[in-house]
Design an enzyme around this catalytic site. Sequence first.
Site, short mmCIF file in Angstrom:
data_model
loop_
_atom_site.label_atom_id
_atom_site.label_comp_id
_atom_site.label_asym_id
_atom_site.label_seq_id
_atom_site.Cartn_x
_atom_site.Cartn_y
_atom_site.Cartn_z
N ASN A 10 -8.11 -12.38 -0.58
CA ASN A 10 -8.33 -11.00 -1.01
C ASN A 10 -8.39 -10.99 -2.54
O ASN A 10 -7.36 -11.04 -3.21
CB ASN A 10 -7.18 -10.12 -0.50
CG ASN A 10 -7.26 -8.69 -1.01
OD1 ASN A 10 -8.28 -8.29 -1.58
ND2 ASN A 10 -6.19 -7.93 -0.82
N HIS A 86 -4.74 -1.87 3.49
CA HIS A 86 -3.92 -2.64 2.55
C HIS A 86 -2.93 -1.68 1.86
O HIS A 86 -3.27 -0.53 1.59
CB HIS A 86 -4.82 -3.32 1.51
CG HIS A 86 -4.07 -4.31 0.67
ND1 HIS A 86 -3.28 -3.92 -0.37
CD2 HIS A 86 -3.96 -5.66 0.76
CE1 HIS A 86 -2.72 -5.01 -0.91
NE2 HIS A 86 -3.12 -6.06 -0.24
N GLU A 157 2.26 -7.90 5.77
CA GLU A 157 2.42 -8.02 4.32
C GLU A 157 3.60 -7.17 3.86
O GLU A 157 3.44 -5.95 3.63
CB GLU A 157 1.14 -7.56 3.61
CG GLU A 157 -0.06 -8.41 3.91
CD GLU A 157 -1.02 -8.45 2.73
OE1 GLU A 157 -1.39 -9.55 2.32
OE2 GLU A 157 -1.40 -7.38 2.21
N GLY A 163 2.34 -9.90 -4.74
CA GLY A 163 2.18 -10.10 -6.18
C GLY A 163 3.48 -10.26 -6.94
O GLY A 163 3.49 -10.18 -8.17
N SER A 199 2.47 -13.16 -1.81
CA SER A 199 2.90 -14.28 -2.68
C SER A 199 2.74 -15.66 -2.04
O SER A 199 3.49 -16.58 -2.38
CB SER A 199 4.33 -14.08 -3.17
OG SER A 199 4.38 -12.96 -4.05
N GLY A 220 -3.67 -13.22 -1.94
CA GLY A 220 -4.18 -12.42 -3.05
C GLY A 220 -4.32 -13.26 -4.30
O GLY A 220 -5.25 -14.04 -4.45
#
Length: 237
Positions: A10, A86, A157, A163, A199, A220
């Site tokens: 992504n 998301h 997620e 992140g 992550s 990501g």
Amino acid sequence: MENKKLVVGNMKMNLTLYEVENYVTEMKDYKDCVICPSSVFCSIFEQNGYIVGLQNISEYDNGAYTGEVSTAQANSLNIKYVIIGHSERREYFKESDEAINKKVKKALKDNLKVILCVGETLTEREEDRTKDKIKRQLLEDLKNIDVNSQNLIIAYEPIWAIGTGKIPSNDQIIDVVSFIKTTLKQELNIDSKVLYGGSTNENNIDDLNTIDIIDGFLVGGACLSPAKFKKIIETTR
Ligand code: PGA
């Protein structure tokens, strides 16, 4: 190849044309993944032989919906996948479960493979509300869908892991992913793949990849670096 885990990148709102062109060349031996770039770059990846997904889709057919991308447009570009719900779309763009449900229905009807994202905030985890939250999201987002389970994939997620460099323990992931699979089966009679996202990187992929119940990864930040993403793809081969 059959049992290989699915790896989805992504890219979010990153990379410019020059960077995309370099990326496409650098990753040419690593096309056994799904790449979800900004929609303006989908054609470049598709024409270079990558399997491509969108990061969002319109619930509408076509017409006066400025800024949106339709399933018909996606089909015409040979786009195979779409990420829906998301947490960044839910939070920053105020996408409700009702809107997400419409998008899921529309995308499945038009033969796109849907990657539906669900997950808890840190507060919800600390207050032991993870499973309640995820069950609610699954039931509302998948309400009345006419599901071809081959085309539905769930991405677990945890929002606090996206992140941040923090990831749940393997046991925590197994617990939630099992819960998702059981809930889908019991409530909706769906057998669906479940990915983990949050992550995932070149350092933790060896360990994460040992979790059999996970069917793949939604990556990501680390997918933006060919070196990191190659390591993730290689590990799951
Ligand atoms: P991350 O993002 O790998 O950078 O945590 C995952 C995602 O948002 O899908």
